[in-house]
Design a protein around this motif. Structure first.
Motif, PDB file in Angstrom:
ATOM      1  N   LYS A   1       0.804  -1.220   0.000  1.00 39.84           N
ATOM      2  CA  LYS A   1       0.000   0.000   0.000  1.00 39.84           C
ATOM      3  C   LYS A   1       0.846   1.282   0.000  1.00 39.84           C
ATOM      4  N   PRO A   2       1.881   1.374   0.856  1.00 35.36           N
ATOM      5  CA  PRO A   2       2.628   2.642   0.896  1.00 35.36           C
ATOM      6  C   PRO A   2       3.231   3.038  -0.452  1.00 35.36           C
ATOM      7  N   SER A   3       3.721   2.043  -1.198  1.00 33.75           N
ATOM      8  CA  SER A   3       4.353   2.368  -2.484  1.00 33.75           C
ATOM      9  C   SER A   3       3.411   2.183  -3.659  1.00 33.75           C
ATOM     10  N   GLN A   4       2.165   1.733  -3.366  1.00 33.46           N
ATOM     11  CA  GLN A   4       1.168   1.533  -4.433  1.00 33.46           C
ATOM     12  C   GLN A   4       1.719   0.605  -5.525  1.00 33.46           C
ATOM     13  N   THR A   5       2.318  -0.481  -5.082  1.00 34.98           N
ATOM     14  CA  THR A   5       2.894  -1.463  -5.998  1.00 34.98           C
ATOM     15  C   THR A   5       2.192  -2.803  -5.817  1.00 34.98           C
ATOM     16  N   ALA A   6       1.932  -3.492  -6.911  1.00 33.83           N
ATOM     17  CA  ALA A   6       1.257  -4.790  -6.813  1.00 33.83           C
ATOM     18  C   ALA A   6       1.873  -5.776  -7.804  1.00 33.83           C
ATOM     19  N   PHE A   7       1.683  -7.057  -7.503  1.00 39.71           N
ATOM     20  CA  PHE A   7       2.146  -8.122  -8.392  1.00 39.71           C
ATOM     21  C   PHE A   7       1.016  -9.129  -8.590  1.00 39.71           C
TER      22      PHE A   7
ATOM     23  N   LEU B   1       7.751 -11.475  -1.417  1.00 38.47           N
ATOM     24  CA  LEU B   1       6.988 -10.232  -1.249  1.00 38.47           C
ATOM     25  C   LEU B   1       6.360 -10.137   0.143  1.00 38.47           C
ATOM     26  N   ILE B   2       5.859 -11.257   0.650  1.00 35.05           N
ATOM     27  CA  ILE B   2       5.264 -11.233   1.997  1.00 35.05           C
ATOM     28  C   ILE B   2       6.342 -10.878   3.027  1.00 35.05           C
ATOM     29  N   GLU B   3       7.529 -11.416   2.820  1.00 35.24           N
ATOM     30  CA  GLU B   3       8.605 -11.155   3.791  1.00 35.24           C
ATOM     31  C   GLU B   3       9.047  -9.701   3.788  1.00 35.24           C
ATOM     32  N   ILE B   4       8.844  -9.003   2.677  1.00 30.54           N
ATOM     33  CA  ILE B   4       9.253  -7.590   2.675  1.00 30.54           C
ATOM     34  C   ILE B   4       8.064  -6.655   2.878  1.00 30.54           C
ATOM     35  N   GLY B   5       6.935  -7.229   3.270  1.00 23.99           N
ATOM     36  CA  GLY B   5       5.836  -6.371   3.711  1.00 23.99           C
ATOM     37  C   GLY B   5       4.645  -6.250   2.789  1.00 23.99           C
ATOM     38  N   PHE B   6       4.623  -7.014   1.705  1.00 23.37           N
ATOM     39  CA  PHE B   6       3.440  -6.985   0.838  1.00 23.37           C
ATOM     40  C   PHE B   6       2.303  -7.774   1.498  1.00 23.37           C
ATOM     41  N   LYS B   7       1.076  -7.419   1.154  1.00 22.27           N
ATOM     42  CA  LYS B   7      -0.104  -8.116   1.653  1.00 22.27           C
ATOM     43  C   LYS B   7      -0.644  -9.049   0.572  1.00 22.27           C
ATOM     44  N   TYR B   8      -1.177 -10.180   1.030  1.00 26.06           N
ATOM     45  CA  TYR B   8      -1.726 -11.199   0.130  1.00 26.06           C
ATOM     46  C   TYR B   8      -3.218 -11.304   0.437  1.00 26.06           C
ATOM     47  N   PRO B   9      -4.045 -10.526  -0.251  1.00 24.05           N
ATOM     48  CA  PRO B   9      -5.453 -10.461   0.139  1.00 24.05           C
ATOM     49  C   PRO B   9      -6.280 -11.616  -0.430  1.00 24.05           C
ATOM     50  N   LEU B  10      -7.298 -11.971   0.307  1.00 24.54           N
ATOM     51  CA  LEU B  10      -8.251 -12.960  -0.188  1.00 24.54           C
ATOM     52  C   LEU B  10      -8.972 -12.395  -1.407  1.00 24.54           C
ATOM     53  N   VAL B  11      -9.030 -13.174  -2.455  1.00 20.61           N
ATOM     54  CA  VAL B  11      -9.874 -12.817  -3.599  1.00 20.61           C
ATOM     55  C   VAL B  11     -10.833 -13.984  -3.788  1.00 20.61           C
TER      56      VAL B  11
ATOM     57  N   ALA C   1       1.659 -19.662   1.552  1.00 21.16           N
ATOM     58  CA  ALA C   1       0.954 -18.809   2.498  1.00 21.16           C
ATOM     59  C   ALA C   1      -0.502 -18.706   2.073  1.00 21.16           C
ATOM     60  N   LEU C   2      -1.372 -18.582   3.051  1.00 17.92           N
ATOM     61  CA  LEU C   2      -2.796 -18.417   2.734  1.00 17.92           C
ATOM     62  C   LEU C   2      -3.125 -16.929   2.686  1.00 17.92           C
ATOM     63  N   PRO C   3      -3.967 -16.536   1.747  1.00 19.68           N
ATOM     64  CA  PRO C   3      -4.358 -15.132   1.701  1.00 19.68           C
ATOM     65  C   PRO C   3      -5.289 -14.791   2.853  1.00 19.68           C
ATOM     66  N   THR C   4      -5.338 -13.532   3.206  1.00 27.16           N
ATOM     67  CA  THR C   4      -6.211 -13.094   4.279  1.00 27.16           C
ATOM     68  C   THR C   4      -7.048 -11.905   3.806  1.00 27.16           C
ATOM     69  N   LEU C   5      -8.127 -11.734   4.514  1.00 25.80           N
ATOM     70  CA  LEU C   5      -8.978 -10.587   4.212  1.00 25.80           C
ATOM     71  C   LEU C   5      -8.396  -9.363   4.904  1.00 25.80           C
ATOM     72  N   PRO C   6      -7.968  -8.354   4.157  1.00 24.57           N
ATOM     73  CA  PRO C   6      -7.364  -7.194   4.818  1.00 24.57           C
ATOM     74  C   PRO C   6      -8.376  -6.382   5.617  1.00 24.57           C
ATOM     75  N   SER C   7      -7.907  -5.773   6.680  1.00 25.05           N
ATOM     76  CA  SER C   7      -8.782  -4.892   7.438  1.00 25.05           C
ATOM     77  C   SER C   7      -9.051  -3.645   6.609  1.00 25.05           C
ATOM     78  N   GLU C   8      -9.948  -2.810   7.089  1.00 25.64           N
ATOM     79  CA  GLU C   8     -10.293  -1.613   6.318  1.00 25.64           C
ATOM     80  C   GLU C   8      -9.080  -0.706   6.113  1.00 25.64           C
ATOM     81  N   THR C   9      -8.224  -0.617   7.122  1.00 28.32           N
ATOM     82  CA  THR C   9      -7.057   0.270   6.973  1.00 28.32           C
ATOM     83  C   THR C   9      -5.974  -0.379   6.116  1.00 28.32           C
ATOM     84  N   GLU C  10      -5.949  -1.706   6.101  1.00 24.77           N
ATOM     85  CA  GLU C  10      -4.933  -2.394   5.308  1.00 24.77           C
ATOM     86  C   GLU C  10      -5.333  -2.543   3.846  1.00 24.77           C
ATOM     87  N   ALA C  11      -6.608  -2.440   3.562  1.00 26.48           N
ATOM     88  CA  ALA C  11      -7.102  -2.701   2.205  1.00 26.48           C
ATOM     89  C   ALA C  11      -6.428  -1.753   1.202  1.00 26.48           C
TER      90      ALA C  11
END
Lengths: 209, 154
Positions: A5-11, A26-36, B143-153
């Protein structure tokens, strides 16, 4: 898809194109892996396409997004070896016991009956054998698989303050199958014609083209 | 019928419902479809993607084939019978049957075992024999994906 989010970068994660290694890094350097969530099944996508991720998280459209492109032949052979290994544990993985196959030709015959348009039955194999164009949408910047380490390091230089190395993981098992025959090569060129066109349009050199 | 779970912003699951339409209420937390059929109150989805089962479920990860092979005939019978009347056990049975590439989902098999113990299909005393920790090669690298919180989204 993973995002920072901070750098607005995605893969986007392309199946059988270093996706596990990329995800881990990417997870280890702080990227998020969101549920889709997948709309037509109970679960979620492990390799969400760009379109599916944007549908659930529209703001990702504003991110600079990257995806890895791999030579379609290498990627296809990797998928065959991957399924061949898994078929030893569970023959139902592709609906056939391909563990007894001794060549790429035999596996292609078993799974596709040499029909380049054939769609496999399971969601898992559909993803493994999907063209890379499913993920590498128009606004996804393409990373050449052959230079993935350097390019990932360069793109994530600001996020990777600890200097973490990008390491390959989950590579398909090596096996003494003979090199792909001309028949298999032709099959791949036909099945993944869109991927070859994508490479050409982006000036990516593809040895199997 | 879909399984819905209600997740707090810290990842703790606080409720579970079985119905077609998304539940609607104004309490803290939000409802999402369950990624795994056996998720329910007490489980927690961590920000790094791990799913943590309640401590009472014990530990252990095992692949599907190894797990099924270690069940005794009477436990298999109990699994079949209990799944006829218990939706949670039924969901686990269906989930196990649906798995295709078992090694990818080894950690999720471990979660399923917790549900079977909780519902008395498997005795806790049997866990050491049934839930032998998997080897490194069996451990999921995924790793399993997670649902981000509102601030993390994003």
């Amino acid at each position: 898809m993973l995002y920072h989010k901070p750098s607005q970068t995605a893969f986007v994660l392309v199946s059988r194109a270093a996706s596990t290694a990329l995800k881990k890094y990417l997870i280890e350097i702080g990227f998020k892996y969101p549920l889709v969530f997948a709309p037509n099944k109970a679960g979620y996508y492990s390799h969400a396409t760009y379109a599916a991720a944007i549908a659930q998280y529209p703001n990702l459209a504003n991110y600079t997004t990257y995806g890895v492109f791999r030579d379609p032949l290498d990627r296809f052979l990797s998928a065959l070896r991957f399924l061949w290994k898994n078929s030893v544990d569970n023959p139902s993985v592709v609906g056939h016991d391909i563990s007894l196959c001794s060549s790429y030709d035999e596996i292609v015959h078993e799974i596709f009956n040499w029909d380049p348009q054939f769609q496999t039955g399971s969601e898992f194999t559909q993803e493994v054998f999907a063209p890379q164009t499913d993920w590498l949408a128009e606004n996804v910047q393409i990373i050449d698989y052959r230079d993935i380490g350097n390019q990932i390091r360069s793109i994530t230089a600001t996020q990777n303050s600890s200097g973490l190395e990008f390491r390959r993981t989950n590579a398909s098992p090596t096996h003494s199958f003979a090199a792909a025959s001309d028949t298999v090569r032709q099959f791949v060129k036909s099945r993944y014609a869109a991927d070859y066109s994508l490479a050409a349009a982006n000036s990516i050199e593809v040895p199997s083209a | 019928m879909k399984i819905w779970i209600k997740v707090q912003s810290d990842g703790l699951i606080i409720n579970r419902l079985l119905q077609d339409d998304p539940p609607v209420d104004c309490e803290l937390g939000h409802w999402v479809p369950a990624v795994h059929p056996f998720l329910g109150p007490g489980w927690r989805i961590l920000s790094n993607g791990d799913i943590v089962r309640p401590e009472s479920f014990g530990t252990g990860v095992v692949t599907k084939n190894a797990f099924l092979a270690r069940l005794s005939d009477s436990e298999r019978q109990l699994l079949a019978e209990t799944s006829e009347t218990n939706s949670q056990v039924s969901a686990v049975r269906d989930y196990l049957n649906s798995l295709e590439v078992v090694n990818l989902y080894a950690s999720q098999i471990g979660l399923a075992i917790g549900v079977l113990v909780e519902n008395n299909v498997i005795s806790k005393d049997r866990l050491p024999q049934i839930t032998k920790l998997s080897t490194a090669s069996e451990e999921p690298q995924f790793a399993l994906p997670t649902l981000p919180s509102e601030t993390e989204a994003p």
